[in-house]
Design a protein around this motif. Structure first.
Motif, short mmCIF file in Angstrom:
data_model
loop_
_atom_site.label_atom_id
_atom_site.label_comp_id
_atom_site.label_asym_id
_atom_site.label_seq_id
_atom_site.Cartn_x
_atom_site.Cartn_y
_atom_site.Cartn_z
N HIS A 84 0.68 -1.19 -0.16
CA HIS A 84 -0.06 -0.10 -0.15
C HIS A 84 0.76 1.25 -0.15
O HIS A 84 0.25 2.32 0.29
CB HIS A 84 -1.07 0.00 1.28
CG HIS A 84 -2.03 -1.12 1.05
ND1 HIS A 84 -3.13 -0.71 0.41
CD2 HIS A 84 -2.06 -2.27 1.67
CE1 HIS A 84 -3.74 -2.13 0.35
NE2 HIS A 84 -3.09 -2.87 1.11
N PRO A 90 -5.88 7.12 5.67
CA PRO A 90 -7.04 7.63 5.42
C PRO A 90 -7.48 8.84 6.97
O PRO A 90 -6.67 8.43 7.76
CB PRO A 90 -7.95 6.48 5.82
CG PRO A 90 -6.95 5.52 6.30
CD PRO A 90 -5.53 5.74 5.85
N VAL A 100 -16.63 0.60 6.29
CA VAL A 100 -15.27 0.13 5.95
C VAL A 100 -15.72 -1.14 4.65
O VAL A 100 -16.38 -2.05 5.23
CB VAL A 100 -14.37 -0.64 6.97
CG1 VAL A 100 -13.16 -1.05 6.35
CG2 VAL A 100 -14.06 0.51 7.84
N GLN A 131 -5.43 2.10 7.99
CA GLN A 131 -6.03 1.45 7.13
C GLN A 131 -5.93 -0.08 7.52
O GLN A 131 -7.02 -0.74 7.37
CB GLN A 131 -5.33 1.72 5.45
CG GLN A 131 -6.60 1.30 4.54
CD GLN A 131 -7.73 2.19 4.69
OE1 GLN A 131 -8.48 1.98 5.49
NE2 GLN A 131 -7.93 2.78 3.61
N ASN A 134 -8.48 -0.88 10.45
CA ASN A 134 -9.78 -0.76 9.68
C ASN A 134 -10.14 -2.12 9.13
O ASN A 134 -11.13 -2.50 9.48
CB ASN A 134 -9.78 0.50 8.80
CG ASN A 134 -10.05 1.83 9.30
OD1 ASN A 134 -10.11 1.90 10.65
ND2 ASN A 134 -9.68 2.99 8.83
N TYR A 135 -9.15 -2.51 8.28
CA TYR A 135 -9.39 -3.82 7.56
C TYR A 135 -9.71 -4.99 8.56
O TYR A 135 -10.57 -5.60 8.39
CB TYR A 135 -8.54 -3.99 6.47
CG TYR A 135 -8.74 -3.02 5.15
CD1 TYR A 135 -9.62 -2.14 4.92
CD2 TYR A 135 -7.43 -2.82 4.29
CE1 TYR A 135 -9.66 -1.24 4.06
CE2 TYR A 135 -7.37 -2.00 3.29
CZ TYR A 135 -8.67 -1.15 3.13
OH TYR A 135 -8.59 -0.10 2.10
#
Length: 200
Positions: A84, A90, A100, A131, A134-135
């Motif tokens: 990434h 974010p 999400v 991120q 979050n995932y």
């Protein structure tokens, strides 16, 4: 023939050189990560900027210690950050629940056992990788969706009240035995060698 107006050409931004840093896991292994990938982690990015870990020859000679992260988790974190790198971080989403959606690559990446997932969440939180956190948390939420308390207990290895009580009782008994051992050792020490000899 009409003269053409000179065209303004925007200067080409020079690509930043990529350096590599070494992260030291708590089990004494080293994991290399690029300066681009490090930007996904606020904690690592701040460490590199503020502590000025040098990477002049393309690779840092110093190791950045990660005292509470084992190598397999650190490798996983590195792989995610490398995939990434260059992506925007974010902005904090205060909505509850967070909206999400896990992209396909990340969905595959998170197909790991619960223990690994738990350690990955702890590492992402500690390293402030928004991120990834979050995932991974969304993945846990999806795993829990529509499950009964018994199923959740099995999935997340949550002990029952009885198991909790048994563990507490065992810990209390162990503590009591250790204290008795210490008291006996202290009493033997106070008796002294001459007293012990006289007793024989």
């Amino acid at each position: 023939m009409a003269e053409q107006a000179p065209v303004d050409v925007a200067p080409v931004a020079e690509a930043e050189p990529i350096y590599y840093f070494k992260l030291g896991s708590c089990d004494d292994k080293e994991v290399k990560i690029s300066s681009e990938a490090i930007k996904q982690s606020k904690t690592l990015n701040d460490l590199v900027s503020n502590l000025q870990y040098n990477a002049e020859e393309g690779e840092s000679t110093e190791v950045i210690p990660m005292d509470n992260i084992k190598e397999p988790t650190l490798v996983k974190v590195r792989d995610w950050c490398e995939k990434h790198k260059g992506e925007p971080i974010p902005v904090d989403d205060e909505s509850v629940p967070k909206n999400v959606t896990i992209p396909e690559w990340d969905e595959e990446f998170l197909k790991i056992d619960n223990d690994e997932l738990f350690h990955l969440i702890l590492a992402a939180n500690y390293l402030d990788i928004k991120q990834l956190l979050n995932y991974a948390c969304k993945k846990v939420a999806l795993m829990a969706k529509g499950k009964s308390p018994e199923e959740l207990r099995a999935i997340f290895a949550i002990p029952t009240d009885e198991e909790d009580e048994a563990a507490e009782k065992a810990a209390a008994e162990k503590k009591k035995a250790k204290e008795a051992e210490k008291a006996a050792a202290a009493a033997a020490g106070e008796a002294g060698p001459s007293d012990a000899a006289a007793a024989n």
